[in-house]
Motif scaffolding. Structure first.
Motif: not given
Length: 417
Positions: A160-164, A253-257, A263-268
């Protein structure tokens, strides 16, 4: 079609005249059990019918929509309002009591026509597919820079911190025309605002500093325009306050989503190695994989609308003033629209999902988000062929206090060559 006031409500088996608010279900939000990518079990249990009555946080009786076709009908109907002050919250929100305030200046999400139309017409031309694709090379550059830094600091990282977070943050800077020398300051404020562990004082301070910065940026663009969206808009009839508000909206709207999708997509993907391997083997699947991840994860949830008049939707009368909660995560798992919906399948044709909404308020920045993800996921998997979680899956902290779902952090590791 007429409305029968004594129709049986299948939630309780009683007639609607007999049902009180206390008898009705509330919006389930607990994800503590089961798969972290699935909707709450209680929500799945309420999804057997596309729309039902629901009790809101303040006792208001409104509707819950979980059916795909019903959701599209509501979102496309101008008789349903997006104005914040007309909406009721389905669940309590920290720091919010009583009625919601009207949308701040520049926040087009909380406006209806004609105010919404005025902003929308000015902004739509700035977010065309062609223009967003022109930004692809910049997305690739920022992605590679983040991956370089991550690899050099490895072989472990918080993804999350390094990439997402930094990839979409840098793209928002590019879009708004934030000078390179200001980007660390800008990103620092943004990181604090979206930090789930930060206290209210720190978050409030960072938000105030960012609003002040955006105001300064607007004045700088008026004095000396550059090749960016804010500069383009200085030729419109928007005031300085409106321009700063639009900048803040695009940021939120554009950053947090997008950051949470990465992050969650990589986890998935890490949790579904067959899908991860398929994408790594064929990067040409990236755009299709992005659509499926958007459908499967549905990180921005729910969408709210309020009926401006009595309006009938698929034979059901919704009274003026009733709030309708559209559960995007349930809608995107509707088996009537997506067969075997609880399975992540990057070969699926997932077009038609409602992760970007539908109708007049469909997300303006959706094409930029798609470009960012279609570049970032394959690049990450190619750079780190042995990428894996550095902690057990159940120890990955989830963002359960936010209406933008995701991971607080994602500890990963890889084999260093």
């Amino acid at each position: 079609m007429s409305h029968d006031p004594t129709a049986v409500d299948t939630t309780t088996g009683a007639t609607t005249d007999d049902i009180t608010a206390d008898d009705l279900p509330t919006l389930p939000t607990d994800r503590h059990t089961g798969c972290p990518f699935d909707p709450p079990e209680g929500l799945t249990a309420l999804s057997d019918e596309p729309m039902r009555r629901m009790r809101y946080a303040d006792g208001h009786v409104g509707r819950l929509v979980t059916g795909h076709a019903t959701a599209r009908a509501v979102l496309a109907d101008p008789l349903f309002s997006s104005r914040y002050e007309l909406l009721r919250l389905p669940v309590p929100m920290e720091g919010v009591s009583g009625d919601l305030p009207p949308a701040p200046v520049g926040d087009i999400i909380g406006l209806d026509a004609p105010e919404h139309t005025r902003y929308r017409r000015l902004l739509t031309g700035k977010f065309t597919v062609r223009r967003m694709r022109q930004l692809t090379e910049r997305v690739k550059q920022f992605t590679e820079e983040c991956l370089d830094a991550m690899e050099q600091a490895g072989p472990t990282a918080d993804l999350v911190e390094a990439f997402a977070q930094p990839v979409p943050a840098l793209m928002i800077c590019e879009l708004l025309g934030v000078p390179y020398t200001d980007r660390k300051r800008f990103q620092s404020h943004v990181a604090t605002i979206f930090d789930q562990t930060a206290d209210a004082e720190a978050t409030g301070g960072a938000y105030a500093a960012l609003v002040q910065y955006l105001g300064e940026l607007v004045l700088a663009k008026r004095a000396e325009p550059t090749d960016d969206l804010l500069s383009d808009l200085t030729t419109s009839d928007l005031t300085d306050e409106e321009l700063a508000g639009v900048g803040g909206l695009l940021l939120a709207a554009g950053l947090d989503t997008t950051a949470n999708m990465l992050g969650l997509g990589t986890f998935a993907l890490l949790s579904n190695p067959d899908q991860m391997d398929a994408l790594r083997a064929d990067p040409g699947l990236a755009e299709q994989a992005v659509e499926e991840l958007l459908r499967y994860l549905s990180v921005a949830d729910p969408l709210l609308r309020s009926a401006l008049k009595d309006v009938e939707v698929e034979g059901t009368l919704i009274r003026a003033g009733e709030t309708v909660t559209i559960s995007v995560q349930a809608v995107n798992r509707d088996p009537r629209r997506f067969p075997d919906p609880n399975r992540l399948d990057i070969h699926r044709k997932a077009t038609g999902h409602l992760s970007f909404g539908h109708g007049a308020h469909q997300c303006l920045g959706q094409q930029l988000a798609r470009v960012e993800m279609a570049v970032a996921f394959p690049a990450l998997l190619a750079r780190f062929p042995a990428l894996r979680l550095a902690v057990p899956p159940q120890e990955v902290p989830l963002r359960e206090r936010s209406n933008i779902y995701g991971v607080v952090s994602l500890p990963v590791t890889w084999d260093k060559e």
